[in-house]
Write a protein that holds these residues in place. Structure first.
Motif, mmCIF file in Angstrom:
data_model
loop_
_atom_site.group_PDB
_atom_site.id
_atom_site.type_symbol
_atom_site.label_atom_id
_atom_site.label_comp_id
_atom_site.label_asym_id
_atom_site.label_seq_id
_atom_site.Cartn_x
_atom_site.Cartn_y
_atom_site.Cartn_z
ATOM 1 N N LYS A 74 0.836 -1.198 0.000
ATOM 2 C CA LYS A 74 0.000 0.000 0.000
ATOM 3 C C LYS A 74 0.876 1.256 0.000
ATOM 4 O O LYS A 74 1.764 1.409 0.833
ATOM 5 C CB LYS A 74 -0.910 0.000 1.226
ATOM 6 C CG LYS A 74 -1.791 1.222 1.328
ATOM 7 C CD LYS A 74 -2.667 1.184 2.557
ATOM 8 C CE LYS A 74 -3.521 2.433 2.653
ATOM 9 N NZ LYS A 74 -4.356 2.420 3.859
ATOM 10 N N CYS A 101 2.063 -0.640 -5.453
ATOM 11 C CA CYS A 101 0.610 -0.716 -5.479
ATOM 12 C C CYS A 101 0.016 0.636 -5.124
ATOM 13 O O CYS A 101 0.386 1.244 -4.127
ATOM 14 C CB CYS A 101 0.102 -1.771 -4.507
ATOM 15 S SG CYS A 101 -1.694 -2.000 -4.603
ATOM 16 N N CYS A 107 -4.733 -3.379 -2.110
ATOM 17 C CA CYS A 107 -3.453 -3.982 -2.489
ATOM 18 C C CYS A 107 -3.398 -5.412 -1.952
ATOM 19 O O CYS A 107 -3.862 -5.678 -0.840
ATOM 20 C CB CYS A 107 -2.295 -3.176 -1.911
ATOM 21 S SG CYS A 107 -2.124 -1.539 -2.655
#
Length: 148
Positions: A74, A101, A107
Protein backbone atom coordinates in the motif's frame (compact mmCIF):
# COMPACT_ATOMS: atom_id res chain seq x y z
CA UNK A 1 45.73 27.50 11.71
CA UNK A 2 47.98 24.91 13.35
CA UNK A 3 45.76 24.89 16.47
CA UNK A 4 42.70 24.00 14.35
CA UNK A 5 44.24 20.80 12.98
CA UNK A 6 43.59 18.71 16.10
CA UNK A 7 40.00 19.92 16.15
CA UNK A 8 39.50 19.11 12.48
CA UNK A 9 41.05 15.68 12.96
CA UNK A 10 38.79 14.98 15.95
CA UNK A 11 35.74 16.10 13.97
CA UNK A 12 36.66 13.76 11.10
CA UNK A 13 37.10 10.86 13.52
CA UNK A 14 33.77 11.53 15.19
CA UNK A 15 31.93 11.81 11.90
CA UNK A 16 33.39 8.47 10.82
CA UNK A 17 32.27 6.87 14.07
CA UNK A 18 28.71 8.05 13.53
CA UNK A 19 28.65 6.38 10.12
CA UNK A 20 30.14 3.18 11.54
CA UNK A 21 27.35 3.00 14.13
CA UNK A 22 24.53 3.11 11.58
CA UNK A 23 22.46 -0.07 11.79
CA UNK A 24 23.25 -2.66 9.15
CA UNK A 25 22.36 -6.21 8.27
CA UNK A 26 24.33 -8.72 6.27
CA UNK A 27 22.99 -11.58 4.18
CA UNK A 28 25.09 -13.84 1.95
CA UNK A 29 28.07 -11.58 2.52
CA UNK A 30 26.30 -8.41 1.36
CA UNK A 31 25.87 -5.58 3.87
CA UNK A 32 22.92 -3.17 3.77
CA UNK A 33 22.44 -0.06 5.88
CA UNK A 34 18.91 -0.33 7.25
CA UNK A 35 16.22 1.73 8.84
CA UNK A 36 14.60 -0.08 11.75
CA UNK A 37 10.83 -0.48 12.12
CA UNK A 38 10.24 -2.05 15.52
CA UNK A 39 6.93 -0.60 16.68
CA UNK A 40 3.42 -0.66 15.23
CA UNK A 41 3.56 2.85 13.75
CA UNK A 42 6.94 2.33 12.06
CA UNK A 43 5.92 -1.09 10.74
CA UNK A 44 2.66 0.33 9.36
CA UNK A 45 4.44 3.14 7.49
CA UNK A 46 7.36 1.06 6.27
CA UNK A 47 8.68 2.30 2.92
CA UNK A 48 5.47 4.04 1.87
CA UNK A 49 5.75 7.11 -0.36
CA UNK A 50 9.47 6.62 -1.10
CA UNK A 51 10.44 7.52 -4.64
CA UNK A 52 13.68 5.50 -4.55
CA UNK A 53 16.07 3.62 -2.30
CA UNK A 54 19.81 3.14 -2.83
CA UNK A 55 20.89 -0.42 -3.66
CA UNK A 56 22.87 -0.70 -0.42
CA UNK A 57 19.88 0.30 1.75
CA UNK A 58 16.85 -1.46 3.14
CA UNK A 59 14.36 -1.57 5.98
CA UNK A 60 14.37 -4.16 8.77
CA UNK A 61 11.06 -4.84 10.48
CA UNK A 62 11.35 -6.43 13.92
CA UNK A 63 8.18 -8.04 15.26
CA UNK A 64 7.35 -8.74 18.90
CA UNK A 65 7.06 -12.49 18.31
CA UNK A 66 7.55 -15.10 15.65
CA UNK A 67 4.34 -15.86 13.76
CA UNK A 68 3.04 -16.06 10.17
CA UNK A 69 3.22 -12.58 8.65
CA UNK A 70 1.85 -10.88 5.55
CA UNK A 71 3.05 -7.62 4.05
CA UNK A 72 1.47 -5.43 1.42
CA UNK A 73 2.61 -2.64 -0.83
CA UNK A 74 0.00 0.00 0.00
CA UNK A 75 1.34 3.42 -1.08
CA UNK A 76 4.72 1.88 -1.87
CA UNK A 77 6.20 3.34 -5.04
CA UNK A 78 9.25 1.12 -5.52
CA UNK A 79 9.33 -2.62 -6.29
CA UNK A 80 10.74 -4.68 -3.43
CA UNK A 81 11.99 -8.08 -2.34
CA UNK A 82 10.36 -9.03 0.98
CA UNK A 83 12.49 -11.48 2.97
CA UNK A 84 11.12 -13.29 6.03
CA UNK A 85 13.46 -14.57 8.78
CA UNK A 86 12.66 -16.59 11.93
CA UNK A 87 13.87 -16.14 15.53
CA UNK A 88 17.20 -17.74 14.60
CA UNK A 89 17.46 -15.19 11.75
CA UNK A 90 17.27 -17.89 9.08
CA UNK A 91 15.43 -17.15 5.83
CA UNK A 92 12.10 -19.00 5.89
CA UNK A 93 10.31 -17.31 2.97
CA UNK A 94 10.67 -14.64 0.34
CA UNK A 95 8.45 -12.64 -1.96
CA UNK A 96 10.52 -11.29 -4.83
CA UNK A 97 9.97 -8.54 -7.38
CA UNK A 98 6.85 -7.35 -5.58
CA UNK A 99 5.39 -4.48 -7.64
CA UNK A 100 4.29 -1.10 -6.29
CA UNK A 101 0.61 -0.72 -5.48
CA UNK A 102 -1.61 2.35 -5.72
CA UNK A 103 -4.89 0.57 -4.91
CA UNK A 104 -4.94 1.64 -1.26
CA UNK A 105 -6.65 -0.95 0.91
CA UNK A 106 -7.17 -3.18 -2.15
CA UNK A 107 -3.45 -3.98 -2.49
CA UNK A 108 -2.75 -7.74 -2.26
CA UNK A 109 -0.98 -9.37 0.69
CA UNK A 110 2.33 -11.17 0.34
CA UNK A 111 2.37 -13.81 3.10
CA UNK A 112 5.36 -15.46 4.69
CA UNK A 113 3.82 -18.93 4.59
CA UNK A 114 5.96 -19.70 7.66
CA UNK A 115 6.46 -18.15 11.07
CA UNK A 116 8.81 -15.17 10.95
CA UNK A 117 10.10 -12.51 13.34
CA UNK A 118 12.26 -10.31 11.10
CA UNK A 119 11.36 -8.94 7.68
CA UNK A 120 13.94 -7.34 5.45
CA UNK A 121 12.78 -5.22 2.53
CA UNK A 122 15.31 -4.56 -0.21
CA UNK A 123 15.05 -3.23 -3.74
CA UNK A 124 13.56 -5.78 -6.12
CA UNK A 125 16.21 -8.03 -7.65
CA UNK A 126 18.52 -8.14 -4.64
CA UNK A 127 17.39 -11.63 -3.56
CA UNK A 128 18.10 -13.01 -7.04
CA UNK A 129 21.45 -11.20 -7.23
CA UNK A 130 22.48 -12.74 -3.89
CA UNK A 131 21.04 -16.15 -4.85
CA UNK A 132 19.17 -16.25 -1.54
CA UNK A 133 17.87 -19.66 -0.56
CA UNK A 134 15.90 -20.87 2.44
CA UNK A 135 18.16 -21.02 5.48
CA UNK A 136 20.32 -18.02 4.53
CA UNK A 137 21.41 -16.26 7.71
CA UNK A 138 20.68 -12.64 8.56
CA UNK A 139 23.49 -11.00 10.55
CA UNK A 140 22.61 -7.92 12.61
CA UNK A 141 24.96 -5.09 13.54
CA UNK A 142 25.55 -4.28 17.20
CA UNK A 143 23.55 -1.08 16.62
CA UNK A 144 20.36 -3.15 16.28
CA UNK A 145 18.82 -3.91 19.66
CA UNK A 146 18.14 -7.58 20.39
CA UNK A 147 14.54 -8.70 19.95
CA UNK A 148 12.57 -8.70 23.20
Amino acid sequence: MRSLRPLLFAALLLSGCATASDPWVEVNGQRYTVEIADDDAERARGLMFREEMADDRGMLFIHDRQEPLAYWMKNTKIPLDILYFDNARKLVAKQVDVPPCTLGDNCPNYPSGASARYVLELNAGQAARLKLAEGAELRLSPAIPPAK
